[in-house]
Design an enzyme around this catalytic site. Structure first.
Site, PDB file in Angstrom:
ATOM      1  N   SER A 113       0.739  -1.127  -0.082  1.00 20.84           N
ATOM      2  CA  SER A 113      -0.026  -0.016   0.056  1.00 20.84           C
ATOM      3  C   SER A 113       0.720   1.325   0.119  1.00 20.84           C
ATOM      4  O   SER A 113       1.548   1.460  -0.925  1.00 20.84           O
ATOM      5  CB  SER A 113      -0.973  -0.097   1.277  1.00 20.84           C
ATOM      6  N   HIS A 114       0.607   1.919   1.053  1.00 21.64           N
ATOM      7  CA  HIS A 114       1.295   3.332   1.069  1.00 21.64           C
ATOM      8  C   HIS A 114       2.686   3.273   1.654  1.00 21.64           C
ATOM      9  O   HIS A 114       3.524   4.222   1.615  1.00 21.64           O
ATOM     10  CB  HIS A 114       0.418   4.395   2.116  1.00 21.64           C
ATOM     11  N   ASP A 278      -2.638   6.390  -3.435  1.00 26.75           N
ATOM     12  CA  ASP A 278      -1.382   5.731  -2.706  1.00 26.75           C
ATOM     13  C   ASP A 278      -0.941   4.463  -3.582  1.00 26.75           C
ATOM     14  O   ASP A 278      -1.188   4.356  -4.931  1.00 26.75           O
ATOM     15  CB  ASP A 278      -1.935   5.000  -1.440  1.00 26.75           C
ATOM     16  N   ASP A 280      -1.095   1.122  -3.852  1.00 24.91           N
ATOM     17  CA  ASP A 280      -1.969   0.345  -4.630  1.00 24.91           C
ATOM     18  C   ASP A 280      -3.569   0.699  -5.180  1.00 24.91           C
ATOM     19  O   ASP A 280      -4.343  -0.031  -5.764  1.00 24.91           O
ATOM     20  CB  ASP A 280      -2.216  -0.836  -3.737  1.00 24.91           C
ATOM     21  N   ASP A 282      -6.082   2.362  -3.731  1.00 26.92           N
ATOM     22  CA  ASP A 282      -7.307   2.502  -2.920  1.00 26.92           C
ATOM     23  C   ASP A 282      -7.362   3.527  -1.876  1.00 26.92           C
ATOM     24  O   ASP A 282      -8.564   3.504  -1.336  1.00 26.92           O
ATOM     25  CB  ASP A 282      -7.428   0.803  -2.231  1.00 26.92           C
ATOM     26  N   ARG A 283      -6.560   4.365  -1.970  1.00 28.64           N
ATOM     27  CA  ARG A 283      -6.798   5.456  -1.052  1.00 28.64           C
ATOM     28  C   ARG A 283      -6.991   6.889  -1.861  1.00 28.64           C
ATOM     29  O   ARG A 283      -6.589   6.936  -2.952  1.00 28.64           O
ATOM     30  CB  ARG A 283      -5.572   5.684  -0.089  1.00 28.64           C
ATOM     31  N   LYS A 377     -11.530  -0.323  -0.495  1.00 24.68           N
ATOM     32  CA  LYS A 377     -11.847   0.991  -0.914  1.00 24.68           C
ATOM     33  C   LYS A 377     -10.963   1.481  -2.245  1.00 24.68           C
ATOM     34  O   LYS A 377     -10.460   0.745  -2.732  1.00 24.68           O
ATOM     35  CB  LYS A 377     -10.861   1.976   0.287  1.00 24.68           C
TER      36      LYS A 377
HETATM   37  C1  G16 Z   1      -4.992  -0.437   5.406  1.00 25.21           C
HETATM   38  C2  G16 Z   1      -6.424  -0.951   5.762  1.00 25.21           C
HETATM   39  C3  G16 Z   1      -7.076   0.286   6.556  1.00 25.21           C
HETATM   40  C4  G16 Z   1      -6.726   0.815   7.302  1.00 25.21           C
HETATM   41  C5  G16 Z   1      -5.213   1.257   7.218  1.00 25.21           C
HETATM   42  C6  G16 Z   1      -4.497   2.127   8.179  1.00 25.21           C
HETATM   43  O1  G16 Z   1      -4.993   0.378   4.564  1.00 25.21           O
HETATM   44  O2  G16 Z   1      -6.821  -1.544   4.589  1.00 25.21           O
HETATM   45  O3  G16 Z   1      -8.363  -0.267   6.784  1.00 25.21           O
HETATM   46  O4  G16 Z   1      -7.365   1.765   7.913  1.00 25.21           O
HETATM   47  O5  G16 Z   1      -4.309   0.406   6.562  1.00 25.21           O
HETATM   48  O6  G16 Z   1      -4.365   0.909   9.298  1.00 25.21           O
HETATM   49  P1  G16 Z   1      -3.441   0.790  10.615  1.00 25.21           P
HETATM   50  O7  G16 Z   1      -4.083   2.067  11.263  1.00 25.21           O
HETATM   51  O8  G16 Z   1      -3.369  -0.155  11.321  1.00 25.21           O
HETATM   52  O9  G16 Z   1      -2.024   1.260   9.979  1.00 25.21           O
HETATM   53  P2  G16 Z   1      -4.029   0.091   3.069  1.00 25.21           P
HETATM   54  O10 G16 Z   1      -4.507   1.257   2.442  1.00 25.21           O
HETATM   55  O11 G16 Z   1      -2.633   0.450   3.955  1.00 25.21           O
HETATM   56  O12 G16 Z   1      -4.323  -0.984   2.690  1.00 25.21           O
END
Ligand code: G16
Length: 544
Positions: A113-114, A278, A280, A282-283, A377
């Site tokens: 992801s990010h 981000d 991937d 989704d954000r 998302k």
């Molecule tokens: C993931 C989850 C999200 C979550 C985010 C932050 O996002 O899919 O539901 O809100 O991580 O999580 P944390 O606060 O535990 O770091 P992504 O975009 O990283 O897949």
């Protein structure tokens, strides 16, 4: 066909976090590490023989190598067909879309992801189930428990598949179908939004936008849909070429990491609309001219305006937000007479609500918004939703948000992150906070009196499963809240997240900087949790 059975030993650290298994690339490159985890997925699924899977990733370093390994393990385990994204590219929402459209058993998403990419960066792998959404906890638990016992994996000895050529090829008995990464997703978007109206709006010459793909997966999707299909001026999408190391950047769409976009939108003669996505895809972060829309407000605005968008014109069945997300959406839901569900952090918790049609829109403070169109998302979906609203209302982003606050009141909101905290110290902070909960109730901190304090526990209204210890909440009598939790997505040390929220109904008081409006709560957070003393940090590392 040469299927090899390779002996292996378990790794003890393959527990999926908030969203799959995320580690540094070097961890995934250890002999057998990826193979063990992938075989654990196959071993814990009921039946993969004869099934179809979807496979793709965000293009980060190690994506292509991992895809070749996974394809060969899939072939050895009897999978019948894998639909893999062209050049290994599939955004997370596009993967979800393809799983649903072709009714596949599930899919594997390769992304951290990010988190930054490159040889020194992070890599990740996540399994999505047949509804297109992230595997729920009972599935990730089964994968984890298998990973602790695994003693062999199966892999086909075969040459690599050509991921650059669209079409079908054979890997042993398995068919590999390299698919266009964008086409299915673009079609789905066209079915939800008023493309004609958005096109008129974008080609009127009066509206300018800038979408920062941050050299991550969104580039090809945004270019195809916004520029080629909807006629946005060439160059509206910046940093559109996916790069293995994201150009050295940190593909996290917030005010700190998406600074290039922020400088454009807050600079001289800015465009009318800005957005970033981000790693991937989704954000999303939404900006107007000199104006930042918090993700919590964005969810509330989308919910309040959903009827203006063709795909949602018949109304919403309900909305859902993660617990630390501000309560702005709750106010819209109350006015619409629909339910607002509060779930733990993690998109996987929305899946049941969407499947049962209890919620249509979902959102999280962590720059995530989505709907029942997929089970992830979806960054570009949020951009198109905003553009559709803007095209209909013909107002600026700022005007729309300010009007929203006038109607519903403003939920001042901010998240303070303390990154890279030593894990022991972060755990000790949470433990002490947990221990102090019984004594907090009724306590007065300046003008604020604690009404309740608890460790959030969620009971899924669809399957009754219970998820405990999902974040410590301290709620005050005026509706303000402070939430403390440790991130489940980091790969080094711990990240403490502190979420702060207060509610202001009076429109005359809607102009403060959130850090100013929340100043008392910020002090109380430190008093209650002794953040400075436990973390050794005087300031958060990131404020959003
Ligand atoms: C993931 C989850 C999200 C979550 C985010 C932050 O996002 O899919 O539901 O809100 O991580 O999580 P944390 O606060 O535990 O770091 P992504 O975009 O990283 O897949």
């Amino acid at each position: 066909m040469n299927i090899q059975t390779i002996s292996t030993q378990p790794f003890t650290d393959q527990k999926p976090g908030t969203s799959g298994l995320r580690k540094q690339v070097t961890a995934f490159q250890k002999p057998h590490y990826l193979e063990n985890f992938v075989q654990s997925i196959f071993d814990s699924l009921e039946e993969v023989q004869g099934q179809t899977l979807v496979l793709g990733g965000d293009g980060r370093y190690y994506n292509r190598q991992a895809i070749q390994i996974i394809l060969k393990i899939a072939a050895a385990n009897g999978v019948k067909r894998v639909k893999v994204g062209h050049q290994g590219i599939l955004s997370t929402p596009a993967t979800s879309c393809v799983i649903r459209k072709y009714h596949t058993l599930g899919g594997i998403v390769l992304s951290a992801s990010h988190n930054p990419g490159g040889p020194e960066g992070d890599f990740g792998i996540k399994y999505n189930i047949s509804n297109g959404g992230p595997a729920p906890e009972k599935v990730t638990e089964a994968i984890y428990s298998r990973s602790k016992q695994i003693d062999r994996y199966l892999i086909l000895e075969a040459p690599d598949v050509d991921l650059d050529r669209l079409g079908e090829s054979q890997l042993g008995d398995m068919t590999v179908e390299v698919i266009d990464s964008v086409a299915d997703y673009a079609q789905l978007m066209e079915s939800l939004f008023d493309f004609e109206r958005i096109q008129q709006f974008l080609t009127s010459g009066e509206f300018h936008l800038c979408v920062d793909a941050m050299h991550a997966v969104t580039g090809p999707y945004a270019q195809a849909i916004l520029e080629q299909r909807l006629g946005a001026a060439a160059g509206s999408v910046i940093n559109g070429q996916p790069l293995e190391d994201f150009g050295g950047g940190h593909p996290d769409p917030n005010l700190v990491y998406a600074h290039e976009l922020v400088e454009i939108l807050f600079g001289e003669n800015p465009p009318d609309f800005g957005a970033a996505s981000d790693g991937d895809g989704d954000r999303n972060m939404i900006l107007g001219r000199n104006f930042f829309v918090t993700p919590s407000d964005s969810l509330a605005v989308l919910a309040a305006n959903a009827k203006l968008v063709p795909g949602y014109k018949s109304g919403l069945s309900g909305v859902a937000r993660s617990m630390p997300t501000s309560q702005a959406a709750d106010r819209v839901a109350a006015q619409l007479g629909i339910e607002c569900y509060e779930t733990p952090t993690g998109w996987k918790f929305f899946g049941n609500l969407l499947d049962a049609d209890k919620a249509t829109l979902c959102g999280e403070e962590s720059f995530g918004t989505g709907s029942n169109h997929v089970r992830e998302k979806d960054g570009l979906w949020a951009v198109l939703f905003w553009l559709n609203i803007l095209a209909v209302r013909q107002q600026s982003v700022e005007e729309i948000v300010r009007e929203h606050w006038q109607t519903y009141g403003r939920n001042y909101y901010s998240r303070h992150d303390y990154e890279g905290v030593e894990s022991d110290r972060a755990n000790a902070l949470m433990e002490e906070l947990r221990a102090s909960m019984p004594t907090l109730s009724g306590k007065q901190f300046g003008a604020y009196q604690v009404e309740y304090s608890d460790d959030f526990s969620y009971s899924d209204p669809v399957d009754g499963s219970i998820s405990q210890n999902q974040g410590i909440r301290v709620g005050f009598t005026d509706g303000s809240r402070i939430v403390f939790r440790l991130s489940g997505t980091g790969t080094q040390g711990a990240t403490l997240r502190v979420y702060l929220e207060s509610y202001e109904p009076d429109a005359a008081k809607h102009n403060y900087d959130p850090q100013e409006a929340l100043a008392d709560l910020i002090k109380i957070a430190d008093q209650v949790a002794q953040i400075r003393s436990y973390t050794g940090m005087a300031q958060p590392t990131i404020i959003t």
